[in-house]
Structures are given as C-alpha cells and as structure tokens.
Design an enzyme around this catalytic site. Structure first.
Site, PDB file in Angstrom:
ATOM      1  N   ASP A   1       9.386   2.832   1.367  1.00 28.60           N
ATOM      2  CA  ASP A   1       8.212   3.551   1.861  1.00 28.60           C
ATOM      3  C   ASP A   1       8.157   3.386   3.373  1.00 28.60           C
ATOM      4  O   ASP A   1       7.816   2.318   3.882  1.00 28.60           O
ATOM      5  CB  ASP A   1       6.955   2.979   1.188  1.00 28.60           C
ATOM      6  CG  ASP A   1       5.666   3.633   1.659  1.00 28.60           C
ATOM      7  OD1 ASP A   1       5.652   4.218   2.762  1.00 28.60           O
ATOM      8  OD2 ASP A   1       4.662   3.547   0.932  1.00 28.60           O
TER       9      ASP A   1
ATOM     10  N   LYS B   1       2.931  10.534   8.028  1.00 28.03           N
ATOM     11  CA  LYS B   1       2.226  10.128   9.247  1.00 28.03           C
ATOM     12  C   LYS B   1       2.771  10.756  10.525  1.00 28.03           C
ATOM     13  O   LYS B   1       2.362  11.816  10.933  1.00 28.03           O
ATOM     14  CB  LYS B   1       2.177   8.605   9.335  1.00 28.03           C
ATOM     15  CG  LYS B   1       1.163   7.971   8.366  1.00 28.03           C
ATOM     16  CD  LYS B   1       0.974   6.503   8.654  1.00 28.03           C
ATOM     17  CE  LYS B   1      -0.043   5.850   7.719  1.00 28.03           C
ATOM     18  NZ  LYS B   1      -1.411   6.277   7.949  1.00 28.03           N
TER      19      LYS B   1
ATOM     20  N   PHE C   1       0.860  -1.190   0.000  1.00 26.68           N
ATOM     21  CA  PHE C   1       0.000   0.000   0.000  1.00 26.68           C
ATOM     22  C   PHE C   1       0.891   1.233   0.000  1.00 26.68           C
ATOM     23  O   PHE C   1       1.724   1.408   0.890  1.00 26.68           O
ATOM     24  CB  PHE C   1      -0.920   0.031   1.222  1.00 26.68           C
ATOM     25  CG  PHE C   1      -1.875   1.202   1.197  1.00 26.68           C
ATOM     26  CD1 PHE C   1      -3.073   1.116   0.503  1.00 26.68           C
ATOM     27  CD2 PHE C   1      -1.551   2.390   1.835  1.00 26.68           C
ATOM     28  CE1 PHE C   1      -3.946   2.198   0.459  1.00 26.68           C
ATOM     29  CE2 PHE C   1      -2.418   3.480   1.786  1.00 26.68           C
ATOM     30  CZ  PHE C   1      -3.618   3.375   1.102  1.00 26.68           C
TER      31      PHE C   1
END
Length: 382
Positions: free
Chosen positions: A206, A235, A121
């Site tokens: 990532d 985040k 993802f």
C-alpha cells in the site's frame, strides 16, 4: 446549522488559496503547509506545469468513460510501471485501489484469507476497513468483511506461523502512516516477501501515502529491494485531482477480464493529464535525491529535540514523511496549536505522533525556517 454530516473534526480556518508551499485562509493569513492535503500536494499549490496540464485538458474533454480507448491512461500506466512488469487499473481513491487489490488477490489465488498488520490503515470502505488493523475504526460497522487477520508489524515469527494454504495475500504499508509513521525494517520486509513467495501468497504494498516521491523514491518499496505483486497508489498521483491506481504484475492481467471490476470515473481525462505531468516532474533522479537530502536534514534537526525535551520520545520517518512521537495526546494537541500560532499547519498520526508532510518542492531555506518553528513549538511545552 451545518448541512454536512459531522464526521470530521474541522478547524475553524478555511483554506481558500495556495501558492507553492504556502496556503492562505479566509482572513488572508499565510501558513507554511506541512500537511500537503495529507500527502497529496507533493508538488505544492498552483504548480505551473500541473495547472497548465489541467487547463489544457479541460478545454478538450473531461470524461469519456472506460467504454472507449484511452491513450492518456496508457501513458500514465507506462510511467507508473517505470520499466517494471506492471499493468494498471485506475480508480478514484486509495480505498478503491485497495478494494481492487483485495479482489484481485482472492480471485488470482482462489484463496480467502488476507493478512494485514496491527495499526495499519488501508481505507474506510468495507473491504479496505476490514484490512485496517485498528479495531477502534471498525466499531459501529460490524460485521466487517470476513477473512482478515492482523499481526504485529516488524515481527516475522507471527507471520511465519500464520502463512498457510488459505492465505491469498499479505498487505502492508512500507511506512505505517496513520499508525504513527513507523517504517518497516528492511530485513523484516525482505523476509515477508520471501515467505509470501514460498507460500504462494501475493504481496500487496500500500503506497497510498508513501508513493509518488514522498520518501525519496517513486515508491517507498524500491529502497527495500523487494518486488511486490500488487502496488496501490492514490493521494499525490494527480496532486489533488481525485485518482487512484492498482498496479499488478502482468501475469495477473487475465484475472481482471471484462466484467470483473470497473469504475465510472476512474482514469478520467482530467486526472490522467495531471497525473502524467506529476510523474514527469517527480520521477527524476535529481528531484528524488533532493527529497532524500531534505528529509535527512529535517530528521537530523528534529532529533536534537530528544535530548532537549522530555516530551519528545522519538523522531522517525523516510524522506519527507516524518513523525515526532510525543509523551501524550495532550502534548500533541498543544504542539499543533503552537504551530498554527506560528503559522505552520501540521497534523497527527495516531494518538501521540506529530506528522510532518511538507510539499516535496520545499526549498532549503523554507525547510530550515519550518524546522526552527517546529522546535520552538515543542520546546515551550510545559
């Protein structure tokens, strides 16, 4: 009637305040937060130093645009590099950071293909969605961006077969988050790096969910002793203030010259002031060691469930990013409801994995209480 698009399945509770590792809903109910805003509030809620940094900057200037020198950005970029040979582009989210990485890889290499992995993802914008190895998320939005291919995670032979002169980059998560909390095998990841180097392809890591201390290192890739060309973060970088960043080796700096890429809000003054404080608090040897220790404790506690419940198939993770694989989606739904009844908030990863992401500041006693309630919520499953 709601005036919002129904693109989220929302719980009926509304979180209206938080303090430390706890959040409170509109009825005043207290919950132990094992969501952390989906790995965002690594320093918990209302951390005094974070609040102070935000308030101090808010009293000065919020936004100045990237048309002007920004020493706050320089400061955070230096802290992110942490002595490594990286330069940074700031944006507003993880998807934007991955979009920048895709553009960077193609422009730097002159190649088109990007290899990603099944169940990965990387975001929901068109480029990031195209890098995401979950076909069900792409349905309704076809055609996606061309040039992406998805291979099995933790398997090196398929990658060796596909790496050729057309591959600009390989992008991967060190721990697949949304895909089910699946850590990379060290030998596999080292081999991926080796074959990328040999093929002239860039390695993009990532770290949107795994970065900023979540796994017990500033970046999860550090425990694998690899040296990626590009790293993306977001985040937890500003503990809830929107921000993202793409780090790239200094040799790539000339690829993103004036006019090549940009953002209006990326690296704004509020986000940078908070991000600097977050990095100062988290990137400390004792703090990160404590995250590893607490993660080891929680995984050890939860591993006892495998022998006690036929509903539990596996427990896995790194640091305080932990998944419990259950036997069905129905079991997962029941556990999440049981946890909420026990005043703990958690979330899922994939169809059958309970995902646990407590704030990194959680103390041992609170962690033990949480572990006890998690076990109770699973063991009562029929």
């Amino acid at each position: 009637m709601s005036h919002l698009f129904p693109n989220y399945v929302r719980d009926e509770i509304e979180l209206v305040s938080g303090k430390g590792c706890y959040v409170y809903d509109q009825q005043g109910n207290q919950y132990l937060d094992f969501v952390s805003g989906i790995a965002v509030n690594n320093l918990g809620h209302q951390h005094p130093k974070v609040v102070n940094a935000l308030n101090q900057q808010a009293a000065k200037i919020w936004h100045s645009s990237n048309l002007y020198t920004n020493s706050l950005q320089e400061n955070v970029a230096k802290k992110l590099a942490a002595g490594k040979d990286y330069v940074t582009f700031f944006c507003n989210s993880g998807a934007e950071a991955n979009e920048a990485a895709i553009k960077m890889a193609r422009k730097a290499t002159g190649r088109e293909k990007i290899i990603s992995f099944e169940q990965s993802f990387h975001g929901r914008t068109y480029g990031a969605l195209s890098a995401t190895g979950q076909p069900q998320l792409q349905q309704g939005f076809l055609p996606i961006v061309e040039g992406f291919e998805y291979l099995p995670y933790n398997q090196i032979e398929p990658l060796k077969e596909k790496l050729d002169a057309s591959v600009a980059a390989v992008i991967l998560e060190v721990v697949q988050g949304e895909g089910g909390i699946i850590p990379a095998e060290k030998e596999w990841l080292k081999s991926v790096e080796h074959h990328c180097r040999a093929n002239g392809s860039l390695l993009i890591i990532d770290e949107i969910q795994t970065g900023i201390g979540r796994t017990g290192d500033l970046f999860a890739f550090e425990s694998y002793a690899i040296d990626p060309d590009i790293v993306t973060v977001a985040k937890a970088l500003a503990n809830g203030i929107p921000v993202g960043a793409m780090l790239g080796k200094k040799k790539l700096a000339e690829v993103f010259g004036p006019g090549s890429h940009g953002t209006t809000f990326g690296g704004n003054n509020l986000a940078m002031s908070v991000a600097a404080t977050v990095l100062e608090e988290i990137n400390q040897e004792d703090f990160l060691a404590a995250v590893k220790s607490k993660g080891d404790y929680l995984i050890n506690e939860l591993n006892s469930l495998i022998d006690k419940s036929e509903k539990v198939l596996a427990v896995r993770g790194k640091g305080l990013m932990i998944g419990i694989e259950l036997d069905s989606a129905d079991s997962l739904k029941q556990v999440l409801n049981n946890l909420k009844t026990n005043n703990i908030l958690a979330l899922k990863a994939g169809a059958t994995v309970l995902r646990l992401l407590p704030p990194l500041i959680i103390d041992q006693q609170t962690l033990a209480e949480g572990a006890k309630k998690i076990k109770e919520s699973i063991l009562i499953l029929k």
